[in-house]
Design a protein around this motif. Sequence first.
Motif, mmCIF file in Angstrom:
data_model
loop_
_atom_site.group_PDB
_atom_site.id
_atom_site.type_symbol
_atom_site.label_atom_id
_atom_site.label_comp_id
_atom_site.label_asym_id
_atom_site.label_seq_id
_atom_site.Cartn_x
_atom_site.Cartn_y
_atom_site.Cartn_z
ATOM 1 N N UNK A 665 -55.886 25.430 -17.051
ATOM 2 C CA UNK A 665 -55.977 26.715 -17.728
ATOM 3 C C UNK A 665 -54.817 26.901 -18.704
ATOM 4 N N UNK A 666 -53.620 26.497 -18.296
ATOM 5 C CA UNK A 666 -52.464 26.658 -19.177
ATOM 6 C C UNK A 666 -52.583 25.772 -20.410
ATOM 7 N N UNK A 672 -46.927 28.062 -23.835
ATOM 8 C CA UNK A 672 -45.565 27.673 -24.167
ATOM 9 C C UNK A 672 -44.637 28.530 -23.320
ATOM 10 N N UNK A 673 -43.516 27.952 -22.887
ATOM 11 C CA UNK A 673 -42.636 28.717 -22.001
ATOM 12 C C UNK A 673 -41.236 28.148 -22.028
ATOM 13 N N UNK A 674 -40.312 28.951 -21.541
ATOM 14 C CA UNK A 674 -38.929 28.516 -21.357
ATOM 15 C C UNK A 674 -38.355 29.330 -20.203
ATOM 16 N N UNK A 695 -42.972 33.374 -21.386
ATOM 17 C CA UNK A 695 -44.192 32.578 -21.352
ATOM 18 C C UNK A 695 -45.172 33.191 -22.334
ATOM 19 N N UNK A 696 -45.849 32.339 -23.106
ATOM 20 C CA UNK A 696 -46.818 32.826 -24.084
ATOM 21 C C UNK A 696 -48.049 31.939 -24.040
ATOM 22 N N UNK A 697 -49.170 32.504 -24.436
ATOM 23 C CA UNK A 697 -50.434 31.777 -24.397
ATOM 24 C C UNK A 697 -51.430 32.509 -25.271
#
Length: 791
Positions: A665-666, A672-674, A695-697
Amino acid sequence: MANLTGNRRQILTATAAFAGLGLFSSRSFAGNMTPQKITSLPLEDVRLLPSPYKTALDVNHTYLVTLEPDRFLHNFRKGAGLKPKAEAYGGWENDTIAGHSLGHYLSAISLMYAQTGDPVLKQRAAYVIEELALIQGAQGDGYVAGFLRKRKDGTIVDGKEIFPEIMAGDIRSAGFDLNGCWVPFYNWHKLYSGLFDAQSLCGLDKAIPVAVSLGGYIDKVFAALSDAQVQEVLNCEHGGINDSFAELYQRTNDPRWLKLSERLYHHKVLDSLVAQQDKLANIHSNTNIPKVLGLARLYDVTGKADYHTAAAFFWERVTKHHSFVIGGNGDREYFFEPDTISKHITEATCEHCATYNMMKLTRDLYRWSPDAAYFDYFERAHLNHVMAQQNPKTGMFSYMTPLFTGAARGFSSADDNWTCCHGTGMESHAKHAESIYWQTADTLFVNLYIPSTAKWAARGASLRLDTGYPYNGAIKLSLTTLRRPARFKLGLRVPGWAKSAALKVNGKSVEAARDNGYLIVDRVWKAGDSLALNLPMDLRIEPTADNPGVVALLRGPMVMAADLASVDDDYKATDPALVGNDLLAGFAPVAIEKAEFKTVGIGRPGELKIVPFYSQWERRSAVYFKAFNEAAWKVEEAAFLTEQARQRDLAARSVDVMHLGEMQAERDHNLESDVSWPGTYRGRNGRDARSGGFMSFTMKVKPGPLVMQATYWGDDRCDFDILIDGQLLTNVSHKTPMKPGEFFDEQYPVPEALTQGKTEVTIKLVPKEGRSTAMVFDILLFTAAPAGVTA
């Protein structure tokens, strides 16, 4: 992928018997049958007669002939500095996993060649191997691959670039990503399988030098790493690469490959299986089944008891505690807590690849301890999942087989939707004959009742199997030719569900020996003799282990379903339920030859048409039903109908859903994340971001007012902002427990200004300084309810 015929399955005498119970049978695996060498008849010696299985095979044969090898080879040639001869296929072949489909294709055409004798398929396999050898020559170091690498700046380059980094100790391994490349070792496992199948089934020995040269490159990569670094690499999905090198050892007798195979042992997952501990919940199903297949191969090669223990324990847990009624497993590709099926009946059940691999593991266990109970599972999965996975009208394949009431099966396209399950689908429907007949020195066993003819070369015999199975239980096995009269045994499997079994030889009833689920006739046979078995196919109800009020209906080996509507029609009705003090009495036959029934007096909210589930390719179905007796229904009816209507309404208005913490799913939503990590709590996957991270999507949107719904754990504290395309939607602040001890949802209206004119937006979750998002589980976007209606 593991083909199980010919040289590829060198059968070893079992040294330890698997103890346990069959998945759908109460009989024990213990028996009088002495473990011995047992093999399936070679695929080239079995031919299918008209049946749904032959239809599936023929449709797949037609499709495979239309495919172009040069399109699969596009990235392989490009990466070696050679000009591609054709454009690449679409789907995953246009992503960084590009190249995996070539291995599936090579296996599929090799299997289909063995199954049909079509010389065009062998010619294509030979061409692919010649091209791979040419590409290796251009590379100069044994390397050959089609996968790509996405650099941090977004540039897409050849995947070979990651390996000097890895050898230098720069290892960035996630569930599906290794240094910007999508599952490179998984990709190579598919290629190895194709090479091995081409040698075994097409006699193309030139495949082995290609495999050995590539092995040299891979061995060099791992030789540069410490054992701890190897484990770090293995945290990225790597398919059954351990299986590949164990098999390369079998084919070459070079101990180098056995050493490498045993080094590619993923301790994080496999140690618990050796210890017989079920820690499968919330791990990706098909990432891990191939690792166990590798252990099975290593047991064949080494005889080490731990490998047998792990493989047998894993199979027992998956088939008996983590599988749905059709034999598939996984919700959104993940295992869940054992014996919780009723909580995971969703639109995303039963990835085909996982069942494809579980059926291969079943064959391995059967070889070690031949008991008919293994084929109770195999048959169920083969008929009800694999046969459901291909639409015979189009030849295309589904990824998931959804068991959620009213869900439609989504099928791939011929050119542009290449996924893992499209690849395993090509293979599965090229080998429907591989497991029908099995042989020992003195016995022929029939495990699947698929109409077919066969040659039993060891006895100079030809056989014919005639049956209307699974629609009726009349089975006839005839010896059409026999070199000369001879004494041997014929064994017919009696399924665990069968209440009785009537056996006749040449039309006369006989008493047969019973052994490990078989009726075995030992006599002097001559040409023209026949053996007939009749199995009554009664309806039966199978409740889920965790909730006896959630049930499925079966007839013989066949899972039945309510036929609800065409996939072309939206399904907005209330989920059907079964109500009665004697449910089985409430089903009446309509067309018994087609296994069609109807409910009489027990269907709610109305009576139901009941049909075989597998054949509902273009229909919507209900497989699992809430079941009530009359008294319980009166108590539950109002609440049941209200909640079903609410869930159905929400599903109808859903635009997109993001399951945080889940690898596929990701990836699908471009996560994208940090300073952010996936995790699991109370059986659910989620993700959090800590101070300084995010976190972004991406998520799909549609015109009109939308609502965002997020799921949290009620005891968690958090403080973070939700942004849509960089603009603040809301701040989420839970400074005290909101709903202690339970999950809960919060909803946030989305202003139309944030989505106007867009089809997709980027959602970003950013914690406040010194705070975190806590665990966020699911994000759902759905259209706002009409005025006066509550979501």
